[in-house]
Write an enzyme that holds these catalytic residues in place. Structure first.
Site, PDB file in Angstrom:
ATOM      1  N   HIS A 152       0.825  -1.219   0.000  1.00  0.00           N
ATOM      2  CA  HIS A 152       0.000   0.000   0.000  1.00  0.00           C
ATOM      3  C   HIS A 152       0.856   1.264   0.000  1.00  0.00           C
ATOM      4  O   HIS A 152       0.367   2.330  -0.332  1.00  0.00           O
ATOM      5  CB  HIS A 152      -1.063  -0.024   1.105  1.00  0.00           C
ATOM      6  CG  HIS A 152      -0.606   0.316   2.488  1.00  0.00           C
ATOM      7  ND1 HIS A 152      -0.311  -0.638   3.440  1.00  0.00           N
ATOM      8  CD2 HIS A 152      -0.401   1.507   3.097  1.00  0.00           C
ATOM      9  CE1 HIS A 152       0.027  -0.047   4.573  1.00  0.00           C
ATOM     10  NE2 HIS A 152      -0.008   1.251   4.390  1.00  0.00           N
ATOM     11  N   ASP A 203       1.297  -7.672   2.352  1.00  0.00           N
ATOM     12  CA  ASP A 203       1.405  -6.226   2.078  1.00  0.00           C
ATOM     13  C   ASP A 203       2.867  -5.791   1.901  1.00  0.00           C
ATOM     14  O   ASP A 203       3.429  -5.122   2.761  1.00  0.00           O
ATOM     15  CB  ASP A 203       0.736  -5.460   3.229  1.00  0.00           C
ATOM     16  CG  ASP A 203       0.382  -4.032   2.847  1.00  0.00           C
ATOM     17  OD1 ASP A 203       0.908  -3.539   1.834  1.00  0.00           O
ATOM     18  OD2 ASP A 203      -0.414  -3.399   3.573  1.00  0.00           O
ATOM     19  N   SER A 205       3.967   2.215   8.501  1.00  0.00           N
ATOM     20  CA  SER A 205       3.763   1.249   7.440  1.00  0.00           C
ATOM     21  C   SER A 205       5.066   1.032   6.695  1.00  0.00           C
ATOM     22  O   SER A 205       5.710   1.997   6.298  1.00  0.00           O
ATOM     23  CB  SER A 205       2.711   1.743   6.457  1.00  0.00           C
ATOM     24  OG  SER A 205       1.452   1.400   6.918  1.00  0.00           O
TER      25      SER A 205
HETATM   26  N1  ARG Z   1      -4.836   0.394   7.573  1.00  0.00           N
HETATM   27  C1  ARG Z   1      -3.571   0.491   6.896  1.00  0.00           C
HETATM   28  C2  ARG Z   1      -3.095   1.933   6.968  1.00  0.00           C
HETATM   29  O1  ARG Z   1      -3.626   2.713   7.689  1.00  0.00           O
HETATM   30  C3  ARG Z   1      -3.632  -0.013   5.498  1.00  0.00           C
HETATM   31  C4  ARG Z   1      -4.373   0.870   4.550  1.00  0.00           C
HETATM   32  C5  ARG Z   1      -4.383   0.403   3.107  1.00  0.00           C
HETATM   33  N2  ARG Z   1      -5.310  -0.667   2.885  1.00  0.00           N
HETATM   34  C6  ARG Z   1      -6.648  -0.526   2.662  1.00  0.00           C
HETATM   35  N3  ARG Z   1      -7.372  -1.608   2.552  1.00  0.00           N
HETATM   36  N4  ARG Z   1      -7.261   0.620   2.515  1.00  0.00           N
HETATM   37  O2  ARG Z   1      -2.430   2.509   6.140  1.00  0.00           O
HETATM   38  N1  GLU Z   2      -1.348   1.364   7.619  1.00  0.00           N
HETATM   39  C1  GLU Z   2      -0.769   2.456   8.354  1.00  0.00           C
HETATM   40  C2  GLU Z   2       0.209   3.286   7.514  1.00  0.00           C
HETATM   41  O1  GLU Z   2       0.114   3.395   6.353  1.00  0.00           O
HETATM   42  C3  GLU Z   2      -0.080   1.912   9.535  1.00  0.00           C
HETATM   43  C4  GLU Z   2      -1.098   1.450  10.441  1.00  0.00           C
HETATM   44  C5  GLU Z   2      -1.147   2.313  11.644  1.00  0.00           C
HETATM   45  O2  GLU Z   2      -1.753   3.394  11.616  1.00  0.00           O
HETATM   46  O3  GLU Z   2      -0.530   1.834  12.610  1.00  0.00           O
HETATM   47  O4  GLU Z   2       1.053   3.972   8.009  1.00  0.00           O
END
Ligand code: ARG
Ligand code: GLU
Length: 718
Positions: A89, A226, A652
């Site tokens: 991502h 990921d 991330s």
């Molecule tokens: N929750 C993770 C973050 O905050 C992954 C986000 C990307 N994935 C998604 N399904 N939208 O970045």
């Molecule tokens: N998916 C989040 C990011 O892109 C990390 C998840 C979190 O917030 O800990 O940084």
């Protein structure tokens, strides 16, 4: 007998002692240059290396293998030839930009089978931290007591500019930032070396890299691969250089060795990366506003938009593709806020903070901190209606796609148009055409119109009249309700349909008087003139008081270690692999496997449609060296794990490191029940989620056949 009993009792006491030590809160994101304050705690929890191994300005250390990736994520170097790992991502934009109908790398994945095939990325950069220094005295030089916050800001800004300029002149590709810590009680200079030739090397198909999609996002058990792979390039002297075919792979001072021997519950873990923003020390009123007013409002508005998007995405494959990325970004925060709200309620953070504040106020009597909380309280009360108006505006009127397009577009276009020569007008025309086709490619009017009607109806019902633009109140009187307004706006706007827009494109008065432009301009002007100046000025006063309150909290609890709130600077978070109990009667184990992917497999559900090749590999149990055998003799591949590290957005892509300093995984998310850790960390529920390095290697090896990449890496077990 008696002796035996004693021994037994002593044995229990010792193991209980260890057990409670293990369960102790792993809260905190620490500055690497000050890690000496934590190193003995880290070592007592299993870490085998020294502070110099984590951060050193004299020798290569782990920090030299960690990068800020593209300004919002983290990455790590994993080979002597500049190979870089981050999340799928995090590389999504780049993967998408190289994709076309003929080469759909998002859908099919991408693997450069030679260096020549690695793809350059305009605008992408990585930053290595060279060093960090406490520059508080230099930043505050010239500041005098009694100066206003605005005067203080200008002193800080001028001194910071001097410091960064001086630091950047020291060498090639250096970028420096001065960052405030503890609300401006301390300032640090961060000096980075920035490399901008960063090429895409590999990415799995989204059915692996985004497996589970938004359904599984922020959740455990998780089965997302990921990850994506890049390579940093440098000039012949290993210095930063813009993209050139003559550039060569970057030779890192340090790269991570890989440990493929796996993780178990209780193992020490260390996340090294760039968390973006936390607010751990704010007062109860701030938390109450976020969790009881702001989060629920924003969630409610986004639920409406997501429901409407889903309805149309389910009906049409084309619409699903058009809205997949928009839908993912709306859904990401929507889901996080729900977890955050719930977590804060469950923890009773507001009441706990109120109780703390009572004790603080009692202690503060007769000190310079006396009355500070009352003053903050008053400011919060003044801020609230304005913050509320801003939140509602940002999540309603400001989300209408057609309005954003019209306003942003019109401004760019008309303003430049009036000051242009004929030649330039043609150029602008082409530019405009390009923007328009990008916009309409992913635009579906029924979604936008229905969303507009829904969120503006809610806006009318929930925002007091005196905190809305007069324009809106007049419009509402004229149209009767937002639905009729939507019919009129979308019926009349030239932007509503790409064809009519094109025919009208040279008529400026039409663009300026278009109902979508009018709507966006009226709201934009109202926000800029009546809301933002007030929120800005109150927030400035709040920050000033927080500087004192922060210092006060540190004096109030001198035995406590205070880590600075996250601000996208490099941090160390340490903890251990651990499951958790999300609710009564359920315990989540900390490692997921390929078996779980196959349990979720469903070709009918987009998020769970496993690639055919993976199904075959699973059937044949042909896992190569990445397979493990569980206690029942079943062969599988570990996929993800969770741990107690305190992380946030920006972490991330961060390396997950074991006690020996070797790479065991890549951080990519947190569990839903623990997302309140940006405000309050609860060791029982807060877990970060990582993809196991063995799953990454398994995909590279068995699915992609990119063995040359594995050959570049160094394994601890060899
Ligand atoms: N929750 C993770 C973050 O905050 C992954 C986000 C990307 N994935 C998604 N399904 N939208 O970045
Ligand atoms: N998916 C989040 C990011 O892109 C990390 C998840 C979190 O917030 O800990 O940084």
């Amino acid at each position: 007998m008696a002796t035996n009993k004693f021994l037994l009792a002593a044995g229990i006491a010792v193991s209980c002692g260890l057990w409670t030590a293990e369960l102790k809160a792993d809260e905190g994101m620490w500055l690497p240059s000050l890690i000496s304050e934590r190193i003995s705690d880290m070592q007592s929890k299993g870490f085998k290396l020294s502070e110099e191994d984590i951060y050193s300005i004299n020798q290569a250390s782990l920090k030299d293998a960690v990068v800020l990736f593209g300004g919002g994520c983290t990455g790590e170097v994993i080979s002597p030839e500049g190979l870089l790992l981050t999340n799928h991502h995090c590389g999504y934009r780049q993967i998408q930009q190289h994709s076309s109908v003929e080469h759909d790398y998002l859908k099919d994945g991408f693997w450069a089978m030679s260096r020549e095939e690695e793809l350059p990325n305009d605008g992408l950069y990585v930053r290595f931290l060279e060093r960090m220094e406490d520059v508080t005295a230099a930043v505050l030089k010239g500041y005098e007591d009694g100066m206003t916050e605005i005067q203080r800001d200008s002193v800080v800004n001028a001194n910071s500019a001097m410091l960064t300029e001086k630091a950047e002149a020291e060498g090639k590709g250096l970028k420096a930032d001065v960052e405030s810590l503890y609300y401006g009680n301390q300032y640090f200079l961060f000096i980075y070396r920035e490399y901008s030739d960063v090429r895409l090397v590999g990415a799995p198909p989204s059915s692996i890299g985004k497996f589970g999609g938004d359904t599984d996002n922020w959740m455990w058990p998780r089965h997302t691969g990921d990850f994506s792979i890049f390579r940093i390039y440098a000039d012949k002297d290993n210095n930063p250089a813009p993209y050139s075919a003559d550039n060569v792979p970057y030779k890192p001072k340090k790269f991570f060795k890989i440990s493929a021997s796996g993780v178990e519950e209780g193992d020490f873990t260390f996340i090294y990366g760039f968390p973006g923003k936390t607010s751990e020390y704010i007062m109860s009123e701030g938390v109450r506003y976020i969790s009881e007013i702001s989060d629920p409002s924003k969630i409610g508005l986004r639920t409406m938009r997501l429901d409407i998007q889903k309805k149309y995405m389910d009906e049409s494959r084309a619409v699903r593709i058009q809205y997949s990325s928009k839908n993912a970004s709306v859904a990401n925060s929507w889901k996080k806020w729900q977890g955050e709200m719930k977590g804060i309620r469950r923890l009773g953070t507001v009441a706990a903070k109120q109780e703390y504040e009572k004790r603080f106020a009692e202690w503060a009597k007769g000190t310079e901190y006396e009355g500070i909380l009352d003053r903050l309280d008053t400011l919060y009360a003044q801020l609230e209606p304005y913050a509320y108006a801003a939140d509602w505006y940002n999540e309603s009127a400001a989300t209408a796609e057609i309005v954003k397009f019209a306003t942003g577009y019109m401004k760019k276009w008309t303003e430049q148009m009036f000051s242009s020569s004929t030649v330039r007008i043609e150029e602008l025309g082409r530019e405009m055409e390009k923007m328009a086709s990008a916009f309409y490619k992913d635009y579906y009017l029924p979604i936008d119109k229905e969303s507009f009607a829904a969120v503006m109806t809610a806006y009318a019902e929930n925002v007091p009249e005196n905190f809305r633009p007069e324009y809106f109140n007049d419009g509402l009187r004229k149209f009767g309700n937002a639905e009729v307004w939507a019919d009129s706006l979308f019926g009349k706007s030239v932007f509503a349909d790409s064809l009519s827009f094109r025919t009208w494109k040279d008529s400026l008065s039409v663009i300026c008087n278009d109902p979508a432009t009018e709507f966006g301009d009226a709201f934009g002007k109202w926000y800029k003139d009546t809301i933002k100046p007030v929120t800005d000025s109150i927030n400035r006063e709040i920050t000033l008081l927080y500087r004192d309150y922060m210092r006060g909290q540190m004096e109030f609890e001198p035995q406590k270690s205070f880590y600075p709130d996250a601000n996208l600077t490099l941090r160390v978070a340490y903890g251990h692999i651990a499951g958790y109990s999300p609710s009564d009667g359920i315990y989540y184990t900390p490692v997921s496997t390929l078996d779980g992917i196959m349990e979720k497999d469903n070709p009918e559900i987009f998020d769970y449609d496993v690639p055919q090749r993976l199904r075959e590999i699973y059937r044949e149990k042909d896992f190569g060296r990445w397979g493990v055998t569980d206690s029942e003799g079943n062969k599988t591949v570990p996929v993800c794990f969770i741990a107690t590290n305190h992380t946030s957005g920006g972490n991330s892509g961060s390396p997950a490191i074991n006690a020996e300093g070797n790479l065991i995984g890549i951080n990519f998310d947190r569990v839903w029940e623990g997302t309140m850790s940006d405000i309050s960390f609860d060791p029982a529920f807060c877990r970060n989620i990582c993809v196991d390095i063995r799953y990454v290697l398994f995909i590279i090896d068995r699915l992609a056949g990119a063995h040359h990449l594995i050959d570049e890496m160094v394994f601890t077990e060899e």
